[in-house]
Design a protein around this motif. Sequence first.
Motif, PDB file in Angstrom:
ATOM      1  N   HIS A 272       0.839  -1.191   0.000  1.00 40.61           N
ATOM      2  CA  HIS A 272       0.000   0.000   0.000  1.00 40.61           C
ATOM      3  C   HIS A 272       0.878   1.247   0.000  1.00 40.61           C
ATOM      4  O   HIS A 272       1.896   1.302   0.690  1.00 40.61           O
ATOM      5  N   ALA A 273       0.465   2.253  -0.744  1.00 36.66           N
ATOM      6  CA  ALA A 273       1.109   3.554  -0.711  1.00 36.66           C
ATOM      7  C   ALA A 273       0.121   4.558  -0.133  1.00 36.66           C
ATOM      8  O   ALA A 273      -1.074   4.521  -0.443  1.00 36.66           O
ATOM      9  N   PHE A 274       0.631   5.447   0.721  1.00 38.24           N
ATOM     10  CA  PHE A 274      -0.216   6.455   1.347  1.00 38.24           C
ATOM     11  C   PHE A 274       0.438   7.832   1.223  1.00 38.24           C
ATOM     12  O   PHE A 274       1.587   8.016   1.643  1.00 38.24           O
ATOM     13  N   ASN A 275      -0.306   8.783   0.666  1.00 38.04           N
ATOM     14  CA  ASN A 275       0.128  10.169   0.739  1.00 38.04           C
ATOM     15  C   ASN A 275      -0.068  10.664   2.171  1.00 38.04           C
ATOM     16  O   ASN A 275      -1.112  10.408   2.780  1.00 38.04           O
ATOM     17  N   VAL A 276       0.932  11.378   2.690  1.00 36.78           N
ATOM     18  CA  VAL A 276       0.844  11.892   4.063  1.00 36.78           C
ATOM     19  C   VAL A 276       1.021  13.403   4.018  1.00 36.78           C
ATOM     20  O   VAL A 276       2.146  13.904   3.900  1.00 36.78           O
ATOM     21  N   GLY A 277      -0.093  14.116   4.084  1.00 34.40           N
ATOM     22  CA  GLY A 277      -0.053  15.570   4.044  1.00 34.40           C
ATOM     23  C   GLY A 277      -1.131  16.157   4.924  1.00 34.40           C
ATOM     24  O   GLY A 277      -2.011  15.451   5.421  1.00 34.40           O
ATOM     25  N   SER A 278      -1.073  17.470   5.097  1.00 36.31           N
ATOM     26  CA  SER A 278      -2.056  18.148   5.943  1.00 36.31           C
ATOM     27  C   SER A 278      -3.405  18.277   5.251  1.00 36.31           C
ATOM     28  O   SER A 278      -4.430  18.462   5.908  1.00 36.31           O
ATOM     29  N   GLY A 279      -3.394  18.235   3.924  1.00 42.42           N
ATOM     30  CA  GLY A 279      -4.618  18.428   3.161  1.00 42.42           C
ATOM     31  C   GLY A 279      -4.879  19.873   2.785  1.00 42.42           C
ATOM     32  O   GLY A 279      -5.869  20.170   2.119  1.00 42.42           O
ATOM     33  N   THR A 280      -3.988  20.784   3.207  1.00 41.65           N
ATOM     34  CA  THR A 280      -4.171  22.210   2.911  1.00 41.65           C
ATOM     35  C   THR A 280      -2.940  22.738   2.185  1.00 41.65           C
ATOM     36  O   THR A 280      -1.935  23.068   2.826  1.00 41.65           O
ATOM     37  N   PRO A 281      -2.972  22.806   0.859  1.00 43.31           N
ATOM     38  CA  PRO A 281      -1.811  23.321   0.114  1.00 43.31           C
ATOM     39  C   PRO A 281      -1.539  24.788   0.436  1.00 43.31           C
ATOM     40  O   PRO A 281      -2.465  25.578   0.627  1.00 43.31           O
ATOM     41  N   ARG A 282      -0.250  25.125   0.497  1.00 43.41           N
ATOM     42  CA  ARG A 282       0.186  26.499   0.686  1.00 43.41           C
ATOM     43  C   ARG A 282       1.397  26.732  -0.202  1.00 43.41           C
ATOM     44  O   ARG A 282       2.043  25.787  -0.650  1.00 43.41           O
ATOM     45  N   THR A 283       1.718  27.994  -0.420  1.00 42.46           N
ATOM     46  CA  THR A 283       2.874  28.289  -1.253  1.00 42.46           C
ATOM     47  C   THR A 283       4.122  28.443  -0.383  1.00 42.46           C
ATOM     48  O   THR A 283       4.044  28.724   0.822  1.00 42.46           O
ATOM     49  N   VAL A 284       5.271  28.282  -1.023  1.00 42.02           N
ATOM     50  CA  VAL A 284       6.543  28.489  -0.336  1.00 42.02           C
ATOM     51  C   VAL A 284       6.631  29.931   0.168  1.00 42.02           C
ATOM     52  O   VAL A 284       7.132  30.199   1.266  1.00 42.02           O
TER      53      VAL A 284
END
Length: 346
Positions: A272-284
Amino acid sequence: MRVLLTGGAGFIGQHVLTRLLDRGHEVRVLDSLRPDVHRDGKGWPPPDGVELQIGDVRDAAACNKALAGMEAVVHLAAKVGLGVDIADMPDYASSNDAGTGELLAGMARHGVARLTIASSMVVYGEGVGLCAEHGAVRPGPRLEASLAASDFEPPCPVCGKALGTALVGESVALDPRNAYATSKMAQEFYASNWARVAGGSVAAMRYHNVYGPGMPRDTPYAGVAAIFTSALRAGKAPRVFEDGGQRRDFVHVRDIASATVAACEKVTAGVHAFNVGSGTPRTVGEMAVALAKALDGPEPVVTGQYRLGDVRHITADSEKLRRELGWAPSVEFPDGMTELAHQPVA
């Protein structure tokens, strides 16, 4: 459960170790204390009850000793970061790919059948873009001539027009665009090969941009949050590459740790592969501004500089992790930025 944690003395590793112990697991740490990570040359004191074995996963004898009596492995040991130049390639191939192969061979010898491995969102390259005419497409490569002309957005491979952004799911074809990304993709493939032959389980955790307490600073391989923080602590403005509009998903290291341990506990069959992120994209650029405000420092400087191996936008969908493992992030971006800005200087 008896868990071998490789790279447990590192930035993410120490947080995963804390989470494993809080969950009642018995942990052994294997770490080489490599100098590009532990630059001060000091030994790492493990918590009470944790056995530290100093060794390299590329060493079969070290793997055999560390794996004895273990029930599961969380494999974080790796050379990290985009790299500085082509001369880094052999180290990525050796540390990440040969090291993972040696560890997997040892797991097969010892009958250890559960693996959770640190991968990265960089395996997606530029991910998926949205073209007004052609829909969802794989972005074309960013050419150096375009970057030099401050044309930073990746083009549609069909019509050449600029693309909108989209979240990337785990089923998207992998497209590594630098040596680190290629090594992480290879680690996943080796793990899948091992699982098929040995009957093991794999959870490949595709971490997004990790930040938080204990981040390595002042090295060529430090993450962008650490680089900005170091500059601000020195009274300098953070220098933002391109135009600062690069989209990322910044996720706190404690959330990374909780996701990793959840996978170690719950994934017992299959690959299984899982993306692990906050779910809220932001810019650098947004991150640089948040850190500058938290440290009451100078405003960021947008430089227009670029690195050819960098991707423009990569923000993946972490819904699978939430749905299948019941995980959710707990650290809000403003709180995490403030914590990072004010952590004690090592």
